[in-house]
Design a protein around this motif. Sequence first.
Motif, PDB file in Angstrom:
ATOM      1  N   GLY A  47       0.778  -1.250   0.000  1.00  0.00           N
ATOM      2  CA  GLY A  47       0.000   0.000   0.000  1.00  0.00           C
ATOM      3  C   GLY A  47       0.799   1.283   0.000  1.00  0.00           C
ATOM      4  O   GLY A  47       0.305   2.309  -0.450  1.00  0.00           O
ATOM      5  N   GLY A  48       2.012   1.272   0.556  1.00  0.00           N
ATOM      6  CA  GLY A  48       2.860   2.470   0.509  1.00  0.00           C
ATOM      7  C   GLY A  48       2.180   3.728   1.031  1.00  0.00           C
ATOM      8  O   GLY A  48       1.276   3.676   1.879  1.00  0.00           O
ATOM      9  N   ALA A  49       2.623   4.866   0.504  1.00  0.00           N
ATOM     10  CA  ALA A  49       2.028   6.155   0.892  1.00  0.00           C
ATOM     11  C   ALA A  49       0.567   6.206   0.459  1.00  0.00           C
ATOM     12  O   ALA A  49      -0.247   6.899   1.078  1.00  0.00           O
ATOM     13  N   THR A  50       0.246   5.470  -0.596  1.00  0.00           N
ATOM     14  CA  THR A  50      -1.131   5.491  -1.099  1.00  0.00           C
ATOM     15  C   THR A  50      -2.111   5.119   0.007  1.00  0.00           C
ATOM     16  O   THR A  50      -3.166   5.732   0.152  1.00  0.00           O
ATOM     17  N   ALA A  51      -1.744   4.122   0.823  1.00  0.00           N
ATOM     18  CA  ALA A  51      -2.654   3.662   1.876  1.00  0.00           C
ATOM     19  C   ALA A  51      -2.848   4.733   2.946  1.00  0.00           C
ATOM     20  O   ALA A  51      -3.835   4.708   3.676  1.00  0.00           O
ATOM     21  N   TRP A  52      -1.910   5.655   3.053  1.00  0.00           N
ATOM     22  CA  TRP A  52      -2.017   6.716   4.057  1.00  0.00           C
ATOM     23  C   TRP A  52      -2.639   7.974   3.483  1.00  0.00           C
ATOM     24  O   TRP A  52      -2.828   8.972   4.182  1.00  0.00           O
ATOM     25  N   SER A  53      -2.933   7.956   2.203  1.00  0.00           N
ATOM     26  CA  SER A  53      -3.326   9.199   1.535  1.00  0.00           C
ATOM     27  C   SER A  53      -4.814   9.471   1.653  1.00  0.00           C
ATOM     28  O   SER A  53      -5.599   8.603   2.037  1.00  0.00           O
ATOM     29  N   GLY A 150     -11.051 -11.059   2.428  1.00  0.00           N
ATOM     30  CA  GLY A 150     -10.587 -12.316   3.015  1.00  0.00           C
ATOM     31  C   GLY A 150      -9.237 -12.114   3.685  1.00  0.00           C
ATOM     32  O   GLY A 150      -8.973 -11.068   4.304  1.00  0.00           O
ATOM     33  N   ALA A 151      -8.340 -13.098   3.518  1.00  0.00           N
ATOM     34  CA  ALA A 151      -7.040 -13.048   4.205  1.00  0.00           C
ATOM     35  C   ALA A 151      -6.175 -11.889   3.722  1.00  0.00           C
ATOM     36  O   ALA A 151      -5.288 -11.423   4.439  1.00  0.00           O
ATOM     37  N   LEU A 152      -6.450 -11.411   2.501  1.00  0.00           N
ATOM     38  CA  LEU A 152      -5.615 -10.347   1.926  1.00  0.00           C
ATOM     39  C   LEU A 152      -5.632  -9.072   2.780  1.00  0.00           C
ATOM     40  O   LEU A 152      -4.653  -8.332   2.822  1.00  0.00           O
ATOM     41  N   ILE A 153      -6.727  -8.833   3.483  1.00  0.00           N
ATOM     42  CA  ILE A 153      -6.843  -7.590   4.265  1.00  0.00           C
ATOM     43  C   ILE A 153      -5.698  -7.461   5.266  1.00  0.00           C
ATOM     44  O   ILE A 153      -5.178  -6.378   5.518  1.00  0.00           O
ATOM     45  N   HIS A 154      -5.251  -8.580   5.815  1.00  0.00           N
ATOM     46  CA  HIS A 154      -4.203  -8.509   6.843  1.00  0.00           C
ATOM     47  C   HIS A 154      -2.805  -8.298   6.241  1.00  0.00           C
ATOM     48  O   HIS A 154      -1.832  -8.172   6.965  1.00  0.00           O
ATOM     49  N   ARG A 155      -2.744  -8.264   4.913  1.00  0.00           N
ATOM     50  CA  ARG A 155      -1.456  -7.997   4.253  1.00  0.00           C
ATOM     51  C   ARG A 155      -1.387  -6.543   3.765  1.00  0.00           C
ATOM     52  O   ARG A 155      -0.435  -6.173   3.095  1.00  0.00           O
ATOM     53  N   LEU A 156      -2.414  -5.757   4.110  1.00  0.00           N
ATOM     54  CA  LEU A 156      -2.455  -4.358   3.659  1.00  0.00           C
ATOM     55  C   LEU A 156      -2.091  -3.401   4.783  1.00  0.00           C
ATOM     56  O   LEU A 156      -2.435  -3.631   5.942  1.00  0.00           O
ATOM     57  N   ARG A 157      -1.437  -2.310   4.403  1.00  0.00           N
ATOM     58  CA  ARG A 157      -1.066  -1.282   5.375  1.00  0.00           C
ATOM     59  C   ARG A 157      -2.318  -0.672   6.007  1.00  0.00           C
ATOM     60  O   ARG A 157      -3.307  -0.425   5.323  1.00  0.00           O
ATOM     61  N   LYS A 158      -2.246  -0.452   7.317  1.00  0.00           N
ATOM     62  CA  LYS A 158      -3.363   0.200   8.004  1.00  0.00           C
ATOM     63  C   LYS A 158      -3.303   1.706   7.744  1.00  0.00           C
ATOM     64  O   LYS A 158      -2.268   2.238   7.350  1.00  0.00           O
ATOM     65  N   THR A 159      -4.398   2.384   8.060  1.00  0.00           N
ATOM     66  CA  THR A 159      -4.458   3.838   7.885  1.00  0.00           C
ATOM     67  C   THR A 159      -3.426   4.529   8.769  1.00  0.00           C
ATOM     68  O   THR A 159      -3.061   4.026   9.825  1.00  0.00           O
ATOM     69  N   MET A 160      -2.996   5.686   8.338  1.00  0.00           N
ATOM     70  CA  MET A 160      -2.022   6.477   9.091  1.00  0.00           C
ATOM     71  C   MET A 160      -2.612   6.883  10.452  1.00  0.00           C
ATOM     72  O   MET A 160      -3.754   7.320  10.537  1.00  0.00           O
ATOM     73  N   ARG A 161      -1.795   6.732  11.479  1.00  0.00           N
ATOM     74  CA  ARG A 161      -2.269   7.000  12.838  1.00  0.00           C
ATOM     75  C   ARG A 161      -2.774   8.438  13.003  1.00  0.00           C
ATOM     76  O   ARG A 161      -3.827   8.685  13.590  1.00  0.00           O
ATOM     77  N   THR A 163      -3.946  10.693  10.913  1.00  0.00           N
ATOM     78  CA  THR A 163      -5.117  11.205  10.191  1.00  0.00           C
ATOM     79  C   THR A 163      -6.365  10.367  10.436  1.00  0.00           C
ATOM     80  O   THR A 163      -7.423  10.643   9.871  1.00  0.00           O
ATOM     81  N   SER A 164      -6.256   9.339  11.266  1.00  0.00           N
ATOM     82  CA  SER A 164      -7.438   8.529  11.557  1.00  0.00           C
ATOM     83  C   SER A 164      -7.822   8.758  13.018  1.00  0.00           C
ATOM     84  O   SER A 164      -7.068   9.359  13.786  1.00  0.00           O
ATOM     85  N   PHE A 165      -8.985   8.256  13.397  1.00  0.00           N
ATOM     86  CA  PHE A 165      -9.368   8.356  14.800  1.00  0.00           C
ATOM     87  C   PHE A 165      -9.365   6.946  15.384  1.00  0.00           C
ATOM     88  O   PHE A 165     -10.177   6.105  14.980  1.00  0.00           O
ATOM     89  N   MET A 166      -8.423   6.664  16.256  1.00  0.00           N
ATOM     90  CA  MET A 166      -8.213   5.321  16.806  1.00  0.00           C
ATOM     91  C   MET A 166      -8.180   4.286  15.681  1.00  0.00           C
ATOM     92  O   MET A 166      -8.796   3.235  15.747  1.00  0.00           O
ATOM     93  N   GLY A 167      -7.472   4.632  14.608  1.00  0.00           N
ATOM     94  CA  GLY A 167      -7.307   3.692  13.494  1.00  0.00           C
ATOM     95  C   GLY A 167      -8.450   3.717  12.509  1.00  0.00           C
ATOM     96  O   GLY A 167      -8.418   2.984  11.516  1.00  0.00           O
ATOM     97  N   MET A 168      -9.473   4.542  12.746  1.00  0.00           N
ATOM     98  CA  MET A 168     -10.619   4.577  11.828  1.00  0.00           C
ATOM     99  C   MET A 168     -10.440   5.715  10.826  1.00  0.00           C
ATOM    100  O   MET A 168     -10.418   6.889  11.200  1.00  0.00           O
ATOM    101  N   PRO A 169     -10.309   5.367   9.524  1.00  0.00           N
ATOM    102  CA  PRO A 169     -10.189   6.443   8.543  1.00  0.00           C
ATOM    103  C   PRO A 169     -11.528   7.135   8.334  1.00  0.00           C
ATOM    104  O   PRO A 169     -12.578   6.497   8.374  1.00  0.00           O
TER     105      PRO A 169
END
Length: 572
Positions: A47-53, A150-161, A163-169
């Motif tokens: 996901g790179g920076a894209t996942a945090w964008s 499915g299982a792929l979700i756990h291989r993706l970068r989480k949202t940036m701390r 800019t999210s609220f307790m991990g919620m984008p």
Amino acid sequence: MPASPLTHPLECDVLVVGSGAAGLSAAVTAAWHGQEVILVEKDPVFGGATAWSGGWMWVPCNPLARRAGIVEDPELPRTYLKHELGERYDAARIDAFLEAGPHMVEFFERHTALQFSDGNLIADIHGDSPGAGTGGRSVIAAPCDGRELGALIHRLRKTMRETSFMGMPIMAGKDLAAFMNMTRSAPAFLHAARRFGRHLIDLARHGRAMQLVNGVALVARLAKSAEALGVRLCESSPARHLIIEDGAVRGALVETAGGEIEIRARKAVVLAAGGFPNDIGRRKAMFPRTPTGHEHLALPPPGASGDGLRLGESAGGQVATDLVSPVAWAPVSLVRYKDGSAGHFPHIIERGKPGIIGVLADGRRFVNEAHGYYDYVTAMVAAVPPEQEVASWLICDHRFQRRYGLGISRPTPLPVGPWVRNGYLKSGATLDELARACGIDPAGLAETVAEYNRHARNGEDPAFGRGSTPYNRKQGDPGHQPNPCVAPIEHAPFYAVKVQPGCFGTFAGLRTNAHAQVLDGAGRPIDGLYAAGTDMASIMGGHYPAGGINLGPAVTFGYIAGRHIAGATAWE
Ligand SMILES: Cc1cc2nc3c(=O)[nH]c(=O)nc-3n(C[C@H](O)[C@H](O)[C@H](O)COP(=O)(O)OP(=O)(O)OC[C@H]3O[C@@H](n4cnc5c(N)ncnc54)[C@H](O)[C@@H]3O)c2cc1C
């Protein structure tokens, strides 16, 4: 669960380096066109920076706008870009972008899991330039339920701390507005309560956010599409060297848990490793006012550290050094957490709201703070005297902080106290006290605020024109009249946050042609080598004419590269 480990040797048609928007777009497009694709990612998550964008993509004349009745002649965005980019206007690549962009959106909508929502109300940043759009040029990935991956979700970068609220984008637009108004409106409260309640359940069950929006939804939808099309997705697998034979790129040596392996690419390698926002050496060499390379708060994850540029150069590629700016500036504040870690907060939302100004150490304003983030930092870098640290302070009063928040300190009902106590915010019962706490000239600040307030009471800002463009007003508070961007600063206590130069990523990348092929020193395409996203020199020439000008071209040139490698002719 991670994919099966890579074994020596491997072969494919297309090897993609990097799993942000550009790499995933190239991988999905090439795979859809029948290519065998391997994508390698350096980090343990995709996901790179894209996942945090924010996930916004600037794509003029896109089908979502057309469906909503916004039908623009492509000459309008072209005119806008000609005025904005001036001598950096690269006709061939701009034409390729403007032509392919709408097809790109159609392709993903029709053939993949990447569906979009529109940004039909978002104006271009410089509304007074000819051809500037007032809406209909942006799209964003539609929200996505992480359970569908499915299982792929756990291989993706989480949202940036930060800019999210307790991990919620939270998504720009109605979603964000509901959170901002939750203490003022029952429907807004219900929306926010429902979203947050579901998020808490997701955290308990899955250990991460599952209501995906913004950049993380873009990555999820692209990764899901890639997996469905048989792209082999390999995390924790940095590309270290290109395989170059007779001047042509034929694959890469990739580091894996089992040692370095060779991945041969019959047709091409696509570099999409996210530019060099975290390459200290290149920052030092290329960023203005960055003498050691450390005077900069980059927002992208540490993995975006210039590998793609180095790989490209090893094959004869050239990094463009003639852009107006090598960096996609963002105003950023440093956040220190209790556990000793630090984060970087991008000041995207609050600068345009009514009742905030930015000042330098002399207490003077230097820019229309409601203009774009890039413009704010460009002005700050230019205004701070050479012997001083490049920094500014965003100043507001208690009423503003409670209504809109200031940086990472959120509005009511969340408390502001902890951010004052940990030093993130400076505060003062008077402006004089605030100025002394920040190290700002007290007389200068008093004079600036008095002058600003005098006009602000009438909704005016003659000094810098807050609220004078459609973009400004969109950033403001529509409920605040007569000027959605202007209110006096007068209700003690007063707050300030220190803002420094940071970035969303880099603009200076490898020179390419309109097919995304990397060019050598003589301007010839290097056989078998493509670049997209921030590894490609920005088609905006170092300018920032609109929100989404990183991701729009990143996904479009990923698509262009994938099609070109596959030899696609008809638009799909
Ligand atoms: C907070 C924030 C908000 C933003 N909002 C927006 C927005 O709304 N709109 C917009 O247009 N832009 C936005 N941007 C900028 C935008 O996100 C980036 O320009 C864009 O995501 C870059 O995409 P990319 O595919 O080039 O790189 P990335 O998404 O960074 O992906 C590159 C990947 O390559 C990997 N990599 C690095 N080296 C190697 C290697 N040797 N081998 C294998 N993999 C490697 C990295 O680990 C990374 O995962 C934002 C950025 C941030 C940080």
